[in-house]
Design an enzyme around this catalytic site. Structure first.
Site, PDB file in Angstrom:
ATOM      1  N   ASP A 230      39.751   8.574  90.732  1.00 30.34           N
ATOM      2  CA  ASP A 230      39.336   9.284  91.723  1.00 30.34           C
ATOM      3  C   ASP A 230      37.676   8.194  91.528  1.00 30.34           C
ATOM      4  O   ASP A 230      37.527   7.899  92.853  1.00 30.34           O
ATOM      5  CB  ASP A 230      39.313  10.453  91.077  1.00 30.34           C
ATOM      6  CG  ASP A 230      38.714  10.690  89.732  1.00 30.34           C
ATOM      7  OD1 ASP A 230      39.510   9.379  88.791  1.00 30.34           O
ATOM      8  OD2 ASP A 230      38.212  11.984  89.237  1.00 30.34           O
ATOM      9  N   ASP A 254      50.484   3.845  96.229  1.00 29.29           N
ATOM     10  CA  ASP A 254      50.672   4.599  97.505  1.00 29.29           C
ATOM     11  C   ASP A 254      49.117   4.827  97.895  1.00 29.29           C
ATOM     12  O   ASP A 254      48.913   4.077  99.597  1.00 29.29           O
ATOM     13  CB  ASP A 254      52.128   5.862  97.508  1.00 29.29           C
ATOM     14  CG  ASP A 254      51.632   5.966  99.158  1.00 29.29           C
ATOM     15  OD1 ASP A 254      52.002   5.381  99.555  1.00 29.29           O
ATOM     16  OD2 ASP A 254      51.749   7.727  99.346  1.00 29.29           O
ATOM     17  N   ASP A 258      46.618   2.751 101.090  1.00 34.33           N
ATOM     18  CA  ASP A 258      46.198   3.338 102.456  1.00 34.33           C
ATOM     19  C   ASP A 258      44.107   2.982 102.850  1.00 34.33           C
ATOM     20  O   ASP A 258      44.133   2.451 103.525  1.00 34.33           O
ATOM     21  CB  ASP A 258      46.217   4.583 102.940  1.00 34.33           C
ATOM     22  CG  ASP A 258      47.861   4.818 103.316  1.00 34.33           C
ATOM     23  OD1 ASP A 258      48.841   3.665 103.308  1.00 34.33           O
ATOM     24  OD2 ASP A 258      48.410   5.872 104.076  1.00 34.33           O
TER      25      ASP A 258
HETATM   26  C1  IPM Z   1      54.100   3.792 101.654  1.00 35.12           C
HETATM   27  C2  IPM Z   1      55.103   4.560 101.814  1.00 35.12           C
HETATM   28  C3  IPM Z   1      55.922   5.469 101.617  1.00 35.12           C
HETATM   29  C4  IPM Z   1      55.615   5.582 100.055  1.00 35.12           C
HETATM   30  C5  IPM Z   1      56.808   6.444 102.445  1.00 35.12           C
HETATM   31  C6  IPM Z   1      56.969   6.909 103.898  1.00 35.12           C
HETATM   32  C7  IPM Z   1      58.510   7.150 101.133  1.00 35.12           C
HETATM   33  O1  IPM Z   1      54.145   5.992 101.954  1.00 35.12           O
HETATM   34  O2  IPM Z   1      55.462   2.475 101.388  1.00 35.12           O
HETATM   35  O3  IPM Z   1      53.353   3.660 101.352  1.00 35.12           O
HETATM   36  O4  IPM Z   1      55.997   6.524 100.019  1.00 35.12           O
HETATM   37  O5  IPM Z   1      55.761   4.456  98.837  1.00 35.12           O
HETATM   38 MG    MG Z   2      51.782   5.233 101.870  1.00 34.68          MG
END
Ligand code: IPM
Ligand code: MG
Length: 359
Positions: A230, A254, A258
């Protein structure tokens, strides 16, 4: 693509163009690959695989163990994007993406977070030198273990369980990769590796704490740091310049990548390598199939092109990799690309041409 010397290696590259914008961005990535390969005298062969949500709807075909074995003989796999709105959520993603990651034991998911130009950054007062770090995401364990399931599904007494799996081996090889990377990068803000976990609330995460401390002893020249996930999200926005290399669990990697993609200019630019050093590895943009932009020639192919740079680097074609990376960097630095997303006003294929022109 002619070999100049008889002993020159020809690479076998698997290509999974996939769904949505996947085929469009992959086409541009391969265009750049072809251009740099012909300049550098690299020889390679593409082996196409149709696996995608679209293909599944037509054939019900998913990735089989036999196919995974076939992939083992390739040098690398380039993947566009997987995900179709008419298929049960995650079914094909798990089969293809997780199939590759687990099947080929691609234990590192390497995700560079690099801001190429200030105008792409949504953060106030941050410059390219402030946002330049790499996330080493453990890629085969954690809560992605697929160990779990439902009990009394569909009843008021339903229970859903999932197990987070953290092995000493898994934490060790990810941590070691991160330290070796920091050692190689020789960043002026480090070299430093930051462990990101949630060992306060999820006590078994302390396996990471212990493994990390042990691996760190082999790298006296690399500084160590720690952040709960966090807080890491907060620092990535507030002080991204603090990070050099981050090592973290599968799920946290993951999520924070993002966020990382956004601070480097958007999902359209972020790339990743799913790596098992010395073995067949897979490279992909981190964005999904973005069905709403599919077939419109508006998706940004820079993430896919950047995945090619990572693939070339992995194959040991350092010069070719650097040329692709520099072409992207120059293009974005030129200010000609207002944003690295579908709203840039630059067509997918035109963007591919712009990269080729700068090689
Ligand atoms: C990523 C994607 C994948 C993940 C999904 C599509 C399974 O979000 O490559 O980051 O969670 O790793
Ligand atoms: Mg992802």
């Amino acid at each position: 693509m002619k070999a100049e010397h008889e002993d020159m290696k020809s690479y076998n590259i698997g290509v999974i163009r996939g769904d949505g914008i996947g085929p469009e961005v992959t086409k541009e990535a391969l265009k750049v690959m072809e251009a740099v390969a012909s300049d550098e005298g690299l020889e390679y062969k593409l082996v196409e695989y149709p696996h995608s949500g679209e293909h599944y709807l037509k054939t019900k075909e998913l990735v089989s163990d036999a196919l995974i074995d076939e992939w083992r003989d390739l040098d690398a796999v380039l993947l566009g994007a997987i995900g179709h709105p008419d298929v049960e959520p995650g079914l094909v993603e798990r089969s293809v993406i997780l199939g590759l990651r687990f099947g080929l034991d691609l234990y590192i998911n390497l995700r560079p977070i690099k801001l190429y130009s200030e105008h792409l950054c949504p953060l106030k007062d941050k410059e390219p030198e402030d946002i330049d770090f790499v996330v080493v995401r453990e890629n085969t364990e954690g809560i992605y273990s697929q160990i779990g399931g439902h009990f009394k599904k569909g009843t008021p007494d339903e229970i859903a369980l999932v197990n987070g799996v953290y092995t000493w081996k898994g934490c060790e090889r990810a941590s070691r990769y991160a330290f070796e990377l920091a050692d190689r990068r020789k960043s002026t803000k480090g070299p430093k590796v930051t462990l990101v976990d949630k060992a306060n609330a999820i006590r078994p995460h302390d396996i990471w704490t212990r493994v990390f401390a042990q691996v760190a002893k082999d790298f006296p020249g690399v500084e160590t740091d720690h952040a709960y996930v966090d807080a890491c999200c907060m620092w990535m926005v507030k002080n991204p310049e603090w990070f050099d290399v981050i090592v973290t669990t599968n799920l946290f990697g993951d999520i924070i990548t993002d966020l990382g993609a956004m601070i480097q200019g958007g999902m359209g630019i972020a790339a990743s390598g799913n790596i098992h050093p010395g073995k067949t590895s897979m490279f992909e943009p981190i964005h999904g199939s973005a069905p709403k932009y599919a077939g419109k020639n508006v998706a940004c192919p820079l993430g896919a092109i950047s995945a090619v740079a990572m693939m070339l680097d992995f194959l040991g074609e350092t010069q070719a990799a650097t040329r692709v990376e520099s072409a992207i960097s120059e293009l974005l630095g030129s200010g000609e690309v207002p944003s690295a997303d579908a709203r840039s006003g630059i067509a997918t294929d035109a963007m591919g041409d712009m990269v080729v022109a700068r090689l």
